[in-house]
Design an enzyme around this catalytic site. Sequence first.
Site, short mmCIF file in Angstrom:
data_model
loop_
_atom_site.label_atom_id
_atom_site.label_comp_id
_atom_site.label_asym_id
_atom_site.label_seq_id
_atom_site.Cartn_x
_atom_site.Cartn_y
_atom_site.Cartn_z
CD GLU A 292 31.74 41.80 50.90
OE1 GLU A 292 32.30 41.87 49.77
OE2 GLU A 292 30.69 42.41 51.16
CE LYS A 294 40.87 42.52 45.04
NZ LYS A 294 40.68 41.94 43.70
NE ARG A 299 32.98 46.03 41.67
CZ ARG A 299 33.53 47.10 42.24
NH1 ARG A 299 34.85 47.28 42.18
NH2 ARG A 299 32.78 47.98 42.87
NE ARG A 319 37.91 47.83 37.57
CZ ARG A 319 38.71 47.59 38.59
NH1 ARG A 319 39.17 46.35 38.78
NH2 ARG A 319 39.05 48.53 39.42
#
Length: 638
Positions: A292, A294, A299, A319
């Site tokens: 995938e 980045k 996050r 995160r």
Amino acid sequence: MNRFAELLDRLAYEPGRNNKLRLITSYFREVPDPDRGYALAALTGALSFKHAKPGLIRDLIAARTDPVLFALSYDYVGDLSETVALMWPRSFLKQPPTPEPSPPLAALAEGGEKQTTGETPLPPRSRRGGVGGGGTTATTASTVNLPSQRTSTQAASSGHNNPPPPTLTEVVITLRTLGKTELPGQLARWLDELDETGRWALLKLVTGAMRIGISARLAKTAAAALGNKDPHDVELIWPGLTPPYVDLFAWLEGRGDKPVNRDPAPFRPVMLAHAIETTDFANLDAADYIAEWKWDGIRVQAVSGRDENDNATARLYSRTGEDISKSFPDLLPSLRLQDSSDVTLDVSRKPLRTFRHQAFAIDGELLVLRDGRVQSFNVLQQRLNRKAVTPKLMKDFPIHLRVYDLLSDDDGDLRELPFAERRTRLEAFIAQLDDPRIDLSPTIPFDDWETITAARADPASAGAGDDADAVEGVMLKRRDAVYLPGRPKGQWWKWKRDPHIIDAVLMYAQRGHGKRSSFYSDYTFGVWTNGESGEQLVPVGKAYFGFTDEELIQIDRFVRRNTTEKFGPVRHVVHEANQGLVLEVAFEGLQRSTRHKSGVAMRFPRINRLRWDKPPREADRLETLELMLKAEGGMPSP
């Protein structure tokens, strides 16, 4: 408090991970509730005290010592808690005799034996350890004995009238409940009653800056070992627990059921990736991985659910588990569960009459999507750390969630499923959700490592299209990987694009903290520009990692030999055209900054190499960074 203090003291000296684990686990085994629970909270960073701040500690010591002497001592030691613990004036109270060691904690390591009276004890305070380790006075857990806390009866029998030291529980509860005006007096009384080690531990607790080489993960692992449990099991239930974790310890010791998280929208500890090296590919099979992009955002974890009264709850977490929902009110409507009869929806959304899920947790990247194109991180910065979110801000910087994992849905917890299966479920989930503010992070088709290498080098040609500028690399995830908290080896890999590199000149140096308190390890560096008086250096960044232990010693020696001025703990280091130290600095990106004289700031700078061979006059110029920033579309920082 004595026992907790001795635990921290031994952990600060102990460099070995396994011995640290045995020390903490033995403490949990021997110390009763709720003290051990509050100790676990302290080690995991789960304690905070509203009125207990470092400034309060400075005021207390300033009233009792020469401020100049304190400033010099703090500069030398580099740690506030340790400096105050050492300098705090001795109490007029009669000092109690040293308590005997507690035998049950003598054998902490395999084959460990009780310490005999012939062994030389550690000095009470000398934590200024070596580079990256526990210093020259480090001991192993096999010689550790943690003294038990003294009770009132013990104090009376020893022939003195000193009050017994406070328990850890008493300290925590008092710090949480005492008013702002009453706290200084109580803290001073504790400092009078405790010895140097106790004072140091108390102040570490108050400031929350342990810096003893213990991560939250290690502390939880030690707790899990108490009941021979998998640390991942503790991680999974951790977000629903609160200090002093009585139910957790009851389960670990087989006295109770496994704690259940009743939160309808709980945070799940995130899974992290290891940085991949080119040598790693030889041992990996491309067929085992899904790739995938980045994304260069932040996050987040988006969670929705219903409580016992069937009320819908939606939250957005960082995160680290911080609830950041209030900062992104424009995204929350896309996460809320809707009844089939509810027609009061966000104007940009379709009615969710066909959306069957009543609970879900999705893992993804928070981005700014404008005119169908993902913007750079510099643009996203305009939405971060905002106390007030205005309609104009939401309109100018529309937030978007790009999703790459599904952690739970109506069928329950999906983290034990292989990633390939979770990905298939995620694709169906996003299609059914059908919301313009949430989309699926695309995979990158590839058959071999050469293909993915080319995609990393040129994202635009490999499917990222107009969003290529927001790609910072490639993620590689094993098809069979379950979702595990922490950073499990070999499951997820991140392969960032090559960083930017510039040559900068060291301008200022500051002492580090913890085990680096003896070294100048925090460096401010600059580049050349044409000022009013000619060529001058302007600061563009600060870095405190990237160098080896040996390089740290070399830089520290250079700083000490080339200091021209002192400003407290900061040293002004010589930086002239023909004299100084050039640092090769790697960084991920640039952004505009009104806080820096140069007008720019770096993202994730680190020291890549020491350029002893290069004179400062040959370092890079501010104009070079301006060109980089222009290429990235940099905007002013908030």
